[in-house]
Scaffold this motif. Structure first.
Motif, short mmCIF file in Angstrom:
data_model
loop_
_atom_site.label_atom_id
_atom_site.label_comp_id
_atom_site.label_asym_id
_atom_site.label_seq_id
_atom_site.Cartn_x
_atom_site.Cartn_y
_atom_site.Cartn_z
N UNK A 217 0.84 -1.22 0.00
CA UNK A 217 0.00 0.00 0.00
C UNK A 217 0.87 1.26 0.00
N UNK A 218 1.96 1.22 0.78
CA UNK A 218 2.86 2.38 0.82
C UNK A 218 3.47 2.60 -0.56
N UNK A 219 3.83 1.51 -1.21
CA UNK A 219 4.42 1.64 -2.56
C UNK A 219 3.41 2.25 -3.52
N UNK A 220 2.15 1.83 -3.41
CA UNK A 220 1.12 2.38 -4.29
C UNK A 220 1.01 3.89 -4.10
N UNK B 61 6.28 -12.06 -13.70
CA UNK B 61 7.17 -10.91 -13.89
C UNK B 61 7.40 -10.67 -15.39
N UNK B 62 7.66 -11.75 -16.12
CA UNK B 62 7.94 -11.62 -17.56
C UNK B 62 6.72 -11.05 -18.30
N UNK B 63 5.53 -11.57 -17.95
CA UNK B 63 4.32 -11.09 -18.63
C UNK B 63 4.11 -9.59 -18.38
N UNK B 64 4.29 -9.17 -17.13
CA UNK B 64 4.07 -7.76 -16.80
C UNK B 64 5.08 -6.87 -17.53
N UNK B 65 6.32 -7.33 -17.62
CA UNK B 65 7.36 -6.55 -18.33
C UNK B 65 7.00 -6.42 -19.80
N UNK B 66 6.63 -7.55 -20.37
CA UNK B 66 6.34 -7.62 -21.80
C UNK B 66 5.14 -6.74 -22.16
N UNK B 67 4.08 -6.84 -21.34
CA UNK B 67 2.85 -6.12 -21.66
C UNK B 67 3.01 -4.61 -21.52
N UNK B 68 3.95 -4.15 -20.67
CA UNK B 68 4.06 -2.71 -20.42
C UNK B 68 5.29 -2.09 -21.09
N UNK B 69 5.95 -2.89 -21.91
CA UNK B 69 7.24 -2.49 -22.50
C UNK B 69 7.20 -1.15 -23.24
N UNK B 70 6.07 -0.89 -23.93
CA UNK B 70 6.00 0.35 -24.72
C UNK B 70 5.26 1.46 -24.00
N UNK B 71 4.93 1.25 -22.73
CA UNK B 71 4.20 2.30 -22.02
C UNK B 71 5.05 3.55 -21.87
N UNK B 72 4.41 4.72 -22.01
CA UNK B 72 5.18 5.97 -22.03
C UNK B 72 5.37 6.64 -20.68
N UNK B 73 4.72 6.10 -19.63
CA UNK B 73 4.72 6.82 -18.35
C UNK B 73 5.90 6.47 -17.44
N UNK B 74 5.63 6.54 -16.15
CA UNK B 74 6.65 6.26 -15.13
C UNK B 74 7.30 4.89 -15.37
N UNK C 219 3.22 -12.11 -6.53
CA UNK C 219 2.32 -12.66 -7.54
C UNK C 219 0.90 -12.09 -7.37
N UNK C 220 0.43 -12.11 -6.15
CA UNK C 220 -0.94 -11.65 -5.87
C UNK C 220 -1.05 -10.14 -6.11
N UNK C 221 -0.07 -9.38 -5.61
CA UNK C 221 -0.12 -7.92 -5.74
C UNK C 221 -0.08 -7.52 -7.21
N UNK C 222 0.74 -8.20 -7.97
CA UNK C 222 0.88 -7.87 -9.39
C UNK C 222 -0.42 -8.18 -10.14
N UNK C 223 -1.00 -9.32 -9.79
CA UNK C 223 -2.26 -9.70 -10.46
C UNK C 223 -3.34 -8.66 -10.14
N UNK C 224 -3.37 -8.24 -8.87
CA UNK C 224 -4.41 -7.31 -8.42
C UNK C 224 -4.21 -5.89 -8.99
N UNK C 225 -2.96 -5.46 -9.05
CA UNK C 225 -2.70 -4.06 -9.41
C UNK C 225 -2.36 -3.87 -10.89
N UNK C 226 -2.15 -4.95 -11.61
CA UNK C 226 -1.61 -4.81 -12.96
C UNK C 226 -2.44 -3.88 -13.86
#
Ligand code: IPE
Ligand code: IPE
Ligand code: MG
Length: 244
Positions: A44-47, A120-133, A86-93
């Motif tokens: 939550x603090x990280x969010x 981890x690999x899926x999240x990296x791959x899916x957001x690879x071209x994102x322009x934000x933070x 795993x859970x946090x990534x699934x929830x926040x992705x």
């Protein structure tokens, strides 16, 4: 200079903040809760810190989530932490992706369960071209591992080992070095975090335990950073401008 970087420079904001998110276990122990409850509140603090960085147009945030040495902890805590990512990534992705955040996971994949690696690999791959933070999560990461890994890859391809080839081969590349390194939890050490990359980072130590760190605490760190003079080995700008 692009408008966003001009605004950042005018406010003396860092372009890259790195954080050793420490103190989750003590936060939980103080409340007679299991340590994992502290790690959950740490998410939550990280969010809230991610949102604060977006509001301030800070381009890169790098956080230390699990160190090479954290494998020495009790098995139940390790299992809990592996499950939590795993859970946090699934929830926040979806929310992270929608905000244009680019997720990267820095560290060795060795020793991680295939299920964790896949997330981890899926999240990296899916957001690879994102322009934000750009959010770099150091997971199963150690600064010494990073240096050895980079040097080994350079050696394997026969490239000369120079400061610039090493910089480019380290896991953080192509992100710039952190301008500001924050460590919470009242400990004043690096604990094997970004050893090469923090050569000239400004260090800020907060007595707050990570679950208690929020946007206001980040503001305090940024105000402290803004008042500092970064010399990079030069003499003081004020001394140069003044009488000799
Ligand atoms: C940091 O909090 C998170 C990880 C290292 C995974 P700690 O778990 O180290 O919390 P303390 O330092 O024991 O309070
Ligand atoms: C550093 O914290 C690692 C992370 C925050 C992930 P530790 O709690 O593991 O560091 P030490 O053992 O106090 O140096
Ligand atoms: Mg700790």
């Amino acid at each position: 200079m692009p408008a966003k970087s001009a605004k950042r420079a005018a406010h003396r904001l860092p372009a890259h903040i790195a954080i050793v998110m420490d103190g989750n276990g003590r936060w939980a122990q103080q409340r007679h809760l299991p340590r994992l409850a502290g790690h959950r509140r740490g998410v939550d603090a990280l969010k809230s810190v991610i949102q604060a960085c977006i509001v301030k147009d800070i381009p890169v945030l790098t956080v230390f989530a699990f160190s090479s040495e954290n494998w020495s902890r009790p098995k139940t805590e390790i299992k809990g932490l592996m499950n939590l990512i795993r859970v946090a990534l699934r929830k926040e992705f979806d929310a992270l992706h929608k905000q244009g955040i680019r997720l990267r996971f820095l560290g060795s994949r060795q020793g991680l369960e295939p299920g964790v690696c896949a997330v981890l690999d899926q999240a990296e791959c899916a957001t690879e071209s994102n322009p934000g933070l750009v959010l770099n999560v150091c997971f199963n990461y150690g600064g010494r591992w990073d240096i050895v890994d980079a040097a080994s890859r350079l050696a394997a391809t026969g490239q000369a080992i120079t400061e610039s080839s090493m910089q480019a081969a380290l896991s953080l590349a192509p992100c710039p070095d952190p301008d500001l390194l924050i460590r919470t939890g009242d400990e004043h050490r690096l604990s094997n975090f970004l050893l090469w990359q923090c050569a000239y980072s400004e260090l800020y130590f907060s007595p707050l335990l990570w679950p208690d760190f929020d946007a206001a605490a980040l503001d305090a760190a940024l105000a402290d950073y803004a008042a500092r003079e970064r010399r990079f080995g030069r003499t003081s700008a004020a001394a140069v401008a003044g009488p000799v």
